[in-house]
Scaffold this active site. Structure first.
Site, short mmCIF file in Angstrom:
data_model
loop_
_atom_site.label_atom_id
_atom_site.label_comp_id
_atom_site.label_asym_id
_atom_site.label_seq_id
_atom_site.Cartn_x
_atom_site.Cartn_y
_atom_site.Cartn_z
N ASP A 34 0.83 -1.12 0.00
CA ASP A 34 -0.13 -0.09 -0.02
C ASP A 34 0.94 1.20 -0.04
O ASP A 34 0.53 2.18 -0.73
CB ASP A 34 -0.93 -0.12 1.13
CG ASP A 34 -1.94 -0.96 1.15
OD1 ASP A 34 -2.13 -1.76 0.23
OD2 ASP A 34 -2.59 -1.21 2.14
N GLU A 36 3.87 1.59 -1.14
CA GLU A 36 4.53 1.87 -2.65
C GLU A 36 3.45 2.22 -3.53
O GLU A 36 3.74 3.35 -4.23
CB GLU A 36 5.13 0.38 -3.14
CG GLU A 36 6.20 0.04 -2.60
CD GLU A 36 6.77 -1.26 -3.01
OE1 GLU A 36 7.84 -1.58 -3.24
OE2 GLU A 36 5.81 -2.10 -2.64
N LEU A 84 -35.24 -10.02 -10.60
CA LEU A 84 -35.04 -11.52 -11.11
C LEU A 84 -36.22 -12.15 -10.29
O LEU A 84 -36.48 -11.64 -9.38
CB LEU A 84 -33.77 -11.83 -10.50
CG LEU A 84 -32.32 -11.89 -11.21
CD1 LEU A 84 -31.25 -12.41 -10.24
CD2 LEU A 84 -32.58 -12.55 -12.26
N GLU A 115 -24.06 -17.58 -9.53
CA GLU A 115 -23.21 -16.45 -8.85
C GLU A 115 -23.96 -15.98 -7.45
O GLU A 115 -24.69 -16.21 -7.28
CB GLU A 115 -23.41 -15.19 -9.73
CG GLU A 115 -22.83 -15.42 -11.06
CD GLU A 115 -23.07 -14.09 -12.00
OE1 GLU A 115 -23.53 -13.12 -11.40
OE2 GLU A 115 -23.19 -14.59 -13.12
N LYS A 117 -25.38 -13.68 -5.05
CA LYS A 117 -26.33 -12.41 -5.08
C LYS A 117 -25.82 -11.40 -4.05
O LYS A 117 -26.00 -11.66 -3.01
CB LYS A 117 -27.75 -12.82 -4.80
CG LYS A 117 -28.68 -11.63 -5.00
CD LYS A 117 -29.99 -12.31 -5.15
CE LYS A 117 -31.18 -11.57 -5.34
NZ LYS A 117 -31.15 -10.06 -4.83
N ASP A 119 -25.69 -8.20 -1.94
CA ASP A 119 -26.72 -7.51 -1.33
C ASP A 119 -26.31 -6.04 -1.36
O ASP A 119 -25.79 -5.59 -0.40
CB ASP A 119 -26.83 -7.93 -0.02
CG ASP A 119 -28.23 -7.26 0.80
OD1 ASP A 119 -28.92 -6.81 -0.20
OD2 ASP A 119 -28.40 -7.40 2.05
N TYR A 229 -22.10 -7.95 -13.16
CA TYR A 229 -22.46 -9.43 -13.41
C TYR A 229 -23.25 -9.59 -14.76
O TYR A 229 -23.77 -10.56 -14.71
CB TYR A 229 -23.54 -9.65 -11.88
CG TYR A 229 -24.67 -8.67 -11.84
CD1 TYR A 229 -25.41 -8.57 -12.63
CD2 TYR A 229 -24.51 -7.91 -10.79
CE1 TYR A 229 -26.76 -7.63 -12.43
CE2 TYR A 229 -25.65 -7.01 -10.57
CZ TYR A 229 -26.57 -6.89 -11.50
OH TYR A 229 -27.66 -6.04 -11.19
N LYS A 317 -32.82 -17.37 -2.72
CA LYS A 317 -32.43 -16.39 -1.64
C LYS A 317 -32.16 -17.30 -0.28
O LYS A 317 -32.74 -18.46 -0.05
CB LYS A 317 -33.28 -15.47 -1.23
CG LYS A 317 -33.61 -14.69 -2.53
CD LYS A 317 -34.09 -13.09 -2.61
CE LYS A 317 -34.15 -12.31 -1.27
NZ LYS A 317 -34.40 -10.82 -1.37
N CYS A 411 -53.51 2.80 32.93
CA CYS A 411 -53.63 1.67 32.19
C CYS A 411 -54.45 1.75 30.98
O CYS A 411 -55.58 2.19 31.19
CB CYS A 411 -54.21 0.47 33.28
SG CYS A 411 -54.62 -1.11 32.17
N CYS A 414 -57.79 -0.29 32.02
CA CYS A 414 -58.75 0.14 33.30
C CYS A 414 -58.53 1.45 33.79
O CYS A 414 -59.25 2.05 34.53
CB CYS A 414 -58.61 -0.86 34.14
SG CYS A 414 -57.06 -0.76 35.01
N CYS A 429 -50.01 -2.38 35.59
CA CYS A 429 -51.08 -1.74 35.97
C CYS A 429 -51.22 -2.29 37.41
O CYS A 429 -51.19 -3.74 37.74
CB CYS A 429 -52.20 -2.50 34.97
SG CYS A 429 -53.81 -2.31 35.57
N CYS A 434 -58.15 -5.68 36.94
CA CYS A 434 -58.05 -5.01 35.50
C CYS A 434 -58.70 -6.12 34.71
O CYS A 434 -58.23 -7.38 34.69
CB CYS A 434 -56.81 -4.53 35.25
SG CYS A 434 -56.58 -4.20 33.52
#
Ligand code: IVH
Length: 675
Positions: A34, A36, A84, A115, A117, A119, A229, A317, A411, A414, A429, A434
């Site tokens: 990196d 260089e 697709l 291939e 897929k 994301d 692709y 998938k 509540c 109630c 509550c 209730c």
């Protein structure tokens, strides 16, 4: 240095840098460090600055991004950008293969290119005379946004194609997926967190957000990447199959995913797919499935496309138990212990073959932690639980219309005061009477894990409480057939059946009975352990907390809760009334180790003949087993009912034992029996 000499040097440096870029990004095999590489870039930049007349917008130094735009230009696609056909089911992929063979009139197997897929975000790229000229988002499929300036900042995207290995036509058009490598995504979010900016929910959202930046200088810092692709018009270049088209793009210096494989037929293609189920987690970028494309391009041409998808390919998938949707509303539900919990009402979304409309937000603290608001886009996860949960809020998708979600002050059923115990997250509550709590307590009492009172469902309980016919579970046993028959959606026959079910439930095992009472912290498993230790209810009711806490697996919380329950006059009264009604629990025999399924993971799929998946799951959990939503290397058994979907084939392929409901029942009874 003379201008001519400088020109030669600049051109040579640009060629060298492009070549190293290609080795790094396309061949995945850097030949210099990196440091260089940075040295070469610095040398070129210095020369371009000293000789501005030699500057060129396509120089590798110009990835830094151009001027900010006011808005994106909309440009028509030369060919519609389709999607697709996609499926989670292996059987459906095989049906696709069969149908396609019929359409093509082919007897033998069809060759595929398989291939990953990726994301990310689809883009259309155009090169004119070998120079990158235009990049568009999918948009509505017929026209997209011109995101050329942002795409230019992607280092793996060649601004000039290489003609070394193959000639370049006047115009090249291709499709590619722009994605965020996981490491770059993590670094981006770390920087944003430090700067106090909102975080991106996932690499895909970050990629979409970056392509839509109006200031390309900001995109430069984001380190997007891409894989090409699809090469349009490949047959016009004498290319006969899709694999060769990918190779051609690679030869021009475009990054093509290295994991593309050819499969001689559908069996080989499916075998490749199976491998990726687990391998995909080791990739440095997200994938959401595999794409099977017919290898021969003449087949592509003869099959054509529908208005939405081409007929020459299908996406298979990966199953995931997560999905994105929107919070439409939040209901605060009152549980049987009075806990008031927020439940998000969602725009319906499919997860693992079922429609999900609600997800729990757990409690007010969780809402605050997620910063969830009404109208928010969220990710929900099905997990092994019965109710899916909200796991992520997509703050970057906010429109300004989202509204905060405060907990209720009283509540919602109630209107009584709500209380928060010290150190607890739940708000409760305080009103034991209730109606919402009572209804839930009755349903729990009658549930399969409790007294299993057939026919006592939510609609009926609703009426019994609302009409004042039942004030506690003991009242259930005093109901007459005539009273029941007068209720809505009940007739003499269902009333008689319910009466019979009530009669039949009078001799529950002590384990079921304890569970049915709904003592806080006492689930099915704790109930069984307590019932095993104290065969007589009276002895359990008299036990002190220390004695209870000394039982295996019974901690101080359960012990204190049990002791508190039996100490309360209201509980004693209820138990006495139940006894008067003839409800006498049976002691249980200690049969076998209750944690017989400990350490085992189960996945449930399809419709079981007698149990719902949730019930089957509860039985497994009660024996110490674990229930997961998706198959993985950790799955010990797949429990399959009718219409099992793709999981059955996957489990069989992976050698995971498959049981039906009877098999599961056998397994459960090898441990302690139901009672
Ligand atoms: S081929 C006519 N190959 O998935 C569309 N698509 O659901 C042909 N994708 O729009 C698409 N990786 O955004 C193809 N190796 C791949 C892909 C891929 C990701 C995306 C792409 C496409 C979507 C289809």
């Amino acid at each position: 240095m003379q201008r001519n000499e400088a020109r030669r040097k600049v051109e040579q440096l640009r060629r060298t840098i492009r070549e190293h870029n290609r080795r790094y990004y396309v061949d995945n095999a850097a030949t210099i460090s990196d440091g260089e590489f940075d040295g070469l870039m610095a040398e070129l930049a210095a020369l371009e600055e000293r000789f501005p007349q030699l500057d060129d917008p396509e120089s590798p130094t110009h990835r830094v991004g151009g001027e900010p735009l006011a808005a994106f230009r909309t440009v028509a696609h030369s060919r519609p950008m389709l999607s697709l056909q996609n499926t989670y089911s292996a059987e459906e992929v095989r049906r696709f293969d069969e149908r396609t063979r019929r359409l093509l009139g082919e007897e033998g197997p069809l060759a595929y290119v398989v291939e990953l897929k990726i994301d990310g975000i689809a883009v259309a790229l155009r090169y004119e005379r070998g120079h990158f000229a235009l990049g568009l988002t999918r948009g509505d499929g017929t026209q997209g946004d011109d995101v050329t300036a942002n795409l230019r900042t992607i280092r793996s995207l060649p601004l000039v194609l290489s003609a070394e290995a193959a000639p370049i036509p006047e115009r090249v058009e291709l499709r590619a997926e722009v994605y965020f490598p996981r490491a770059a995504f993590a670094a981006l979010n770390a920087r944003r967190r430090e700067a106090g900016l909102g975080l991106f929910a996932n690499p895909r959202n970050a990629a979409a957000g970056t392509l839509k930046l109006l200031d390309p200088r900001l995109a430069t810092e984001r380190h997007l990447a891409l894989f090409a692709y699809q090469l349009l018009d490949a047959p016009e270049l004498g290319i006969e199959n899709h694999g060769a088209a990918l190779e051609r793009m690679r030869a021009w210096g475009l990054p093509v995913n290295p994991h593309v494989r050819r499969a001689a037929g559908i069996d080989e293609a499916m075998a490749l797919c199976e491998q990726w189920e687990s391998r995909r987690r080791d990739l440095p970028y997200d994938t959401d499935g595999l794409v099977l494309k017919l290898a021969r391009l003449t087949w592509h041409a003869s099959l054509g496309a529908t208005s939405k998808v081409p007929r020459w390919g299908i996406a298979y998938k990966f199953e995931t138990d997560r999905a994105q949707t929107r919070i439409l509303r939040v209901d605060w539900q009152v549980g049987r212990t009075g806990a008031v919990t927020p439940v998000a009402v969602l725009e319906p979304v499919q997860i693992l073959g079922t429609t999900v409309k609600r997800a729990t937000l757990h409690n007010a603290d969780e809402i605050a932690r997620l910063d969830a608001r009404l109208g928010d886009r969220v990710t929900i996860e099905k997990g092994g639980e019965i109710i899916p949960k909200v796991v992520e809020v997509h703050r970057e998708a906010r429109t300004g219309e989202q509204r905060p979600l405060g907990p209720p002050q009283r509540c919602p059923v109630c209107s009584e005061r709500l209380e928060r115990e010290a150190g607890a997250v739940a708000i409760r509550c305080v009103n034991e009477h209730c109606p919402a709590q009572l209804k839930r307590r009755i349903l729990h009492f009658a549930s399969r894990g409790g007294l299993e009172i057939e026919g006592l469902g939510a609609a009926l309980v609703e009426q019994l409480v609302d009409h004042g016919m039942v004030h506690d579970v003991a009242d259930l046993f005093a109901l007459t057939t005539e009273e029941l028959a007068r209720l809505e959606r009940m007739g003499p026959r269902s009333a008689a059946n319910l009466r019979a079910a009530l009669e039949a439930s009078r001799r529950p095992s002590l384990a079921r009975y304890l569970h049915a009472l709904g003592i806080r912290h006492v689930g099915a498993r704790a109930a069984r352990l307590l019932a095993e230790a104290y065969p007589l209810l009276h002895d359990l009711a008299a036990a002190d907390p220390e004695a209870l806490a000394s039982l295996p697996e019974i901690g101080p919380t359960i012990a204190a809760s049990v002791h508190r329950y039996f100490a309360r006059p209201e509980s004693r009264q209820l138990l006495a009334r139940l006894e008067q009604a003839g409800i006498i629990p049976r002691p249980i025999a200690k049969t076998a180790e209750p944690s017989s399924l400990a350490g085992l993971t189960f996945v449930l799929t399809g419709t079981l003949p007698n149990w719902s998946r949730e019930e089957a799951g509860q039985h497994i959990i009660a024996r110490g087993g674990r229930v997961a939503a998706t198959l993985s290397g950790k799955t010990n058994y797949l429990i399959a009912g009718e219409n099992p979907g793709s999981k059955l084939a996957k489990a069989e392929a992976a050698g995971i034992p498959v049981l039906d409901e009877t098999g599961l029942r056998d397994l459960l009874s090898r441990g302690p029996s139901g009672d």
